[in-house]
Design a protein around this motif. Structure first.
Motif, PDB file in Angstrom:
ATOM      1  N   LYS A  50      -2.974  -8.786 -11.902  1.00 14.42           N
ATOM      2  CA  LYS A  50      -1.520  -8.810 -12.094  1.00 14.42           C
ATOM      3  C   LYS A  50      -0.962  -7.402 -12.218  1.00 14.42           C
ATOM      4  O   LYS A  50       0.198  -7.159 -11.940  1.00 14.42           O
ATOM      5  CB  LYS A  50      -1.179  -9.646 -13.332  1.00 14.42           C
ATOM      6  N   ARG A  51      -1.810  -6.493 -12.641  1.00 15.52           N
ATOM      7  CA  ARG A  51      -1.399  -5.097 -12.737  1.00 15.52           C
ATOM      8  C   ARG A  51      -2.653  -4.229 -12.775  1.00 15.52           C
ATOM      9  O   ARG A  51      -3.754  -4.730 -12.982  1.00 15.52           O
ATOM     10  CB  ARG A  51      -0.582  -4.845 -14.013  1.00 15.52           C
ATOM     11  N   VAL A  52      -2.451  -2.943 -12.542  1.00 17.06           N
ATOM     12  CA  VAL A  52      -3.543  -1.988 -12.671  1.00 17.06           C
ATOM     13  C   VAL A  52      -3.178  -0.999 -13.769  1.00 17.06           C
ATOM     14  O   VAL A  52      -2.005  -0.800 -14.081  1.00 17.06           O
ATOM     15  CB  VAL A  52      -3.826  -1.253 -11.341  1.00 17.06           C
ATOM     16  N   LEU A  53      -4.189  -0.403 -14.381  1.00 18.76           N
ATOM     17  CA  LEU A  53      -3.968   0.432 -15.558  1.00 18.76           C
ATOM     18  C   LEU A  53      -2.979   1.556 -15.314  1.00 18.76           C
ATOM     19  O   LEU A  53      -2.212   1.932 -16.203  1.00 18.76           O
ATOM     20  CB  LEU A  53      -5.297   1.018 -16.033  1.00 18.76           C
ATOM     21  N   SER A  54      -2.994   2.121 -14.112  1.00 18.27           N
ATOM     22  CA  SER A  54      -2.118   3.253 -13.827  1.00 18.27           C
ATOM     23  C   SER A  54      -0.649   2.866 -13.814  1.00 18.27           C
ATOM     24  O   SER A  54       0.223   3.727 -13.919  1.00 18.27           O
ATOM     25  CB  SER A  54      -2.487   3.841 -12.466  1.00 18.27           C
ATOM     26  N   GLY A  55      -0.379   1.557 -13.646  1.00 16.67           N
ATOM     27  CA  GLY A  55       0.999   1.121 -13.503  1.00 16.67           C
ATOM     28  C   GLY A  55       1.501   1.236 -12.076  1.00 16.67           C
ATOM     29  O   GLY A  55       2.648   0.885 -11.779  1.00 16.67           O
ATOM     30  N   ASN A  56       0.644   1.714 -11.183  1.00 15.45           N
ATOM     31  CA  ASN A  56       1.040   1.845  -9.779  1.00 15.45           C
ATOM     32  C   ASN A  56       1.183   0.475  -9.135  1.00 15.45           C
ATOM     33  O   ASN A  56       0.629  -0.522  -9.602  1.00 15.45           O
ATOM     34  CB  ASN A  56      -0.003   2.648  -9.012  1.00 15.45           C
ATOM     35  N   CYS A  57       1.909   0.431  -8.021  1.00 17.39           N
ATOM     36  CA  CYS A  57       2.052  -0.814  -7.272  1.00 17.39           C
ATOM     37  C   CYS A  57       0.694  -1.213  -6.695  1.00 17.39           C
ATOM     38  O   CYS A  57      -0.117  -0.357  -6.329  1.00 17.39           O
ATOM     39  CB  CYS A  57       3.050  -0.640  -6.137  1.00 17.39           C
ATOM     40  N   PHE A  58       0.440  -2.498  -6.625  1.00 14.43           N
ATOM     41  CA  PHE A  58      -0.825  -3.010  -6.106  1.00 14.43           C
ATOM     42  C   PHE A  58      -0.544  -3.916  -4.911  1.00 14.43           C
ATOM     43  O   PHE A  58       0.383  -4.739  -4.963  1.00 14.43           O
ATOM     44  CB  PHE A  58      -1.549  -3.809  -7.198  1.00 14.43           C
ATOM     45  N   PRO A  59      -1.279  -3.816  -3.810  1.00 14.68           N
ATOM     46  CA  PRO A  59      -2.461  -2.970  -3.643  1.00 14.68           C
ATOM     47  C   PRO A  59      -2.153  -1.569  -3.103  1.00 14.68           C
ATOM     48  O   PRO A  59      -3.061  -0.739  -3.049  1.00 14.68           O
ATOM     49  CB  PRO A  59      -3.279  -3.757  -2.613  1.00 14.68           C
ATOM     50  N   ASN A  60      -0.924  -1.319  -2.690  1.00  7.42           N
ATOM     51  CA  ASN A  60      -0.588   0.000  -2.158  1.00  7.42           C
ATOM     52  C   ASN A  60       0.554   0.620  -2.958  1.00  7.42           C
ATOM     53  O   ASN A  60       1.442  -0.091  -3.435  1.00  7.42           O
ATOM     54  CB  ASN A  60      -0.167  -0.097  -0.686  1.00  7.42           C
ATOM     55  N   ASN A  61       0.547   1.944  -3.039  1.00  9.17           N
ATOM     56  CA  ASN A  61       1.528   2.612  -3.893  1.00  9.17           C
ATOM     57  C   ASN A  61       2.295   3.714  -3.164  1.00  9.17           C
ATOM     58  O   ASN A  61       2.944   4.529  -3.795  1.00  9.17           O
ATOM     59  CB  ASN A  61       0.813   3.212  -5.119  1.00  9.17           C
ATOM     60  N   ASP A  62       2.231   3.717  -1.837  1.00  4.63           N
ATOM     61  CA  ASP A  62       3.008   4.703  -1.099  1.00  4.63           C
ATOM     62  C   ASP A  62       4.483   4.311  -1.141  1.00  4.63           C
ATOM     63  O   ASP A  62       4.837   3.164  -1.471  1.00  4.63           O
ATOM     64  CB  ASP A  62       2.515   4.791   0.346  1.00  4.63           C
ATOM     65  N   PRO A  63       5.397   5.242  -0.855  1.00  5.81           N
ATOM     66  CA  PRO A  63       6.845   4.953  -0.985  1.00  5.81           C
ATOM     67  C   PRO A  63       7.309   3.715  -0.218  1.00  5.81           C
ATOM     68  O   PRO A  63       8.093   2.920  -0.729  1.00  5.81           O
ATOM     69  CB  PRO A  63       7.486   6.237  -0.447  1.00  5.81           C
ATOM     70  N   ILE A  64       6.826   3.547   1.017  1.00  7.06           N
ATOM     71  CA  ILE A  64       7.258   2.385   1.812  1.00  7.06           C
ATOM     72  C   ILE A  64       6.747   1.086   1.202  1.00  7.06           C
ATOM     73  O   ILE A  64       7.472   0.084   1.119  1.00  7.06           O
ATOM     74  CB  ILE A  64       6.792   2.526   3.275  1.00  7.06           C
ATOM     75  N   SER A  65       5.489   1.097   0.753  1.00  4.10           N
ATOM     76  CA  SER A  65       4.928  -0.107   0.140  1.00  4.10           C
ATOM     77  C   SER A  65       5.662  -0.488  -1.136  1.00  4.10           C
ATOM     78  O   SER A  65       5.842  -1.672  -1.433  1.00  4.10           O
ATOM     79  CB  SER A  65       3.435   0.093  -0.159  1.00  4.10           C
ATOM     80  N   ARG A  66       6.096   0.526  -1.910  1.00  7.64           N
ATOM     81  CA  ARG A  66       6.819   0.216  -3.132  1.00  7.64           C
ATOM     82  C   ARG A  66       8.115  -0.526  -2.836  1.00  7.64           C
ATOM     83  O   ARG A  66       8.519  -1.424  -3.577  1.00  7.64           O
ATOM     84  CB  ARG A  66       7.093   1.502  -3.922  1.00  7.64           C
ATOM     85  N   VAL A  67       8.749  -0.166  -1.731  1.00  8.34           N
ATOM     86  CA  VAL A  67       9.967  -0.870  -1.308  1.00  8.34           C
ATOM     87  C   VAL A  67       9.614  -2.276  -0.820  1.00  8.34           C
ATOM     88  O   VAL A  67      10.233  -3.262  -1.217  1.00  8.34           O
ATOM     89  CB  VAL A  67      10.700  -0.092  -0.202  1.00  8.34           C
TER      90      VAL A  67
END
Length: 294
Positions: free
Chosen positions: A272-289
């Motif tokens: 449901k989440r990863v420790l870093s708080g980053n988006c999962f499974p990808n955290n690049d700018p486009i994926s975050r959108v």
């Protein structure tokens, strides 16, 4: 999935110094520098992941582990390892390997049927299972817990170079199968028998991605005619011969492979989440959108 059952990993089985690679010590690092890791004595998964971290440019060091809040987990998992080595690619590989060995597709209809739920499989899937273990002879190779095996067979399918694989050529080790690892003429174009669970949603099959659907795969086995002229007929597996299945039998066998072996609940492994708080499974700018993840 199901790699806990694989003794020597990759299509060529090149990782791991034990099991099926005993006696191949003379070629470790000879053709592929990455296989030098076999001399470490690690199991195949640990060795492969150490090399994989390099190939995939994944950084594991003290600053990364600390900044992403993984330190306490490394400390709990590897208390006996000196701190100078604890936050390293080696120990990251150990952690990844242990995690990967917990991932099983074990809720497929066929597995539920074996556990006593006689309503778990549709009639066409049951007919396909009978063909799989009977007339079609699939279980001669696909016979271990993951319906794969540590056998190597040549089926004469097209290679990556034929499918337009990037950065590959006819002589690329990846196209030579087991022979690309051992260098032995008898091993050329032979590939490890893969596991069969949860292949339904795949978009390419065989080592060269030459087939796009499971139905095409079954038809290829049913016809029993090699398509790659670079693979001499003397190398072709003795099991690869026409199966003489009718069209309805081809459909039933496909139904078993696609649906009877499909675990529909793999979301249970998605964090449901990863420790870093980053988006999962990808955290690049486009994926975050795209993921609507902030």
């Amino acid at each position: 999935m199901n790699v806990a059952f694989v003794k020597n990993t990759l299509w060529s089985g090149q990782f791991g110094g034990k099991y099926f690679n005993e006696g191949t010590e003379s070629v470790w690092g000879k053709f592929d520098p990455g296989t030098e890791i076999n001399k470490s004595g690690f199991e195949a998964m640990e060795g492969q992941n150490i090399e994989g971290l390099k190939i995939h440019r994944m950084r594991y060091d003290v600053s990364t582990v600390f900044s992403l809040d993984y330190k306490k987990y490394f400390d709990e998992a590897f208390p006996e390892v000196p701190a100078a080595e604890r936050y390293s690619p080696k120990m990251a590989s150990f952690a990844l390997s242990a995690y990967l060995r917990t991932l099983f597709s074990n809720q497929a209809p066929f597995q539920m049927w074996l556990k006593g739920n006689k309503q778990a499989m549709a009639d066409n899937e049951k007919r396909g299972a009978v063909l799989f273990f009977g007339k079609a002879g699939c279980a001669r190779c696909h016979k271990e817990q993951n319906l794969g095996s540590m056998e190597f067979h040549a089926l004469g399918v097209w290679d990556l170079v034929d499918a337009g694989g990037l950065k590959t050529s006819i002589s690329d080790l990846k196209n030579l199968g087991r022979g690309g690892f051992t260098g032995k003429n008898a091993d050329m174009f032979k590939f490890r028998v893969p596991q069969l669970y949860n292949l339904k949603e795949g978009s390419f099959y065989f080592h060269g991605s030459s087939k796009k659907t499971m139905h095409e795969v079954v038809e290829y086995f049913n016809n029993g005619i090699p398509e790659n002229s670079r693979v001499d007929k003397s190398r072709i597996s003795p099991y690869f011969t026409p199966l003489n299945l009718s069209e309805s039998e081809v459909k039933d066998l496909t139904a078993f492979l696609e649906n009877g072996l499909h675990d529909p609940h793999l979301d249970r492994y998605k964090p449901k989440r990863v420790l870093s708080g980053n988006c999962f499974p990808n955290n690049d700018p486009i994926s975050r959108v795209d993921l609507d993840c902030k």
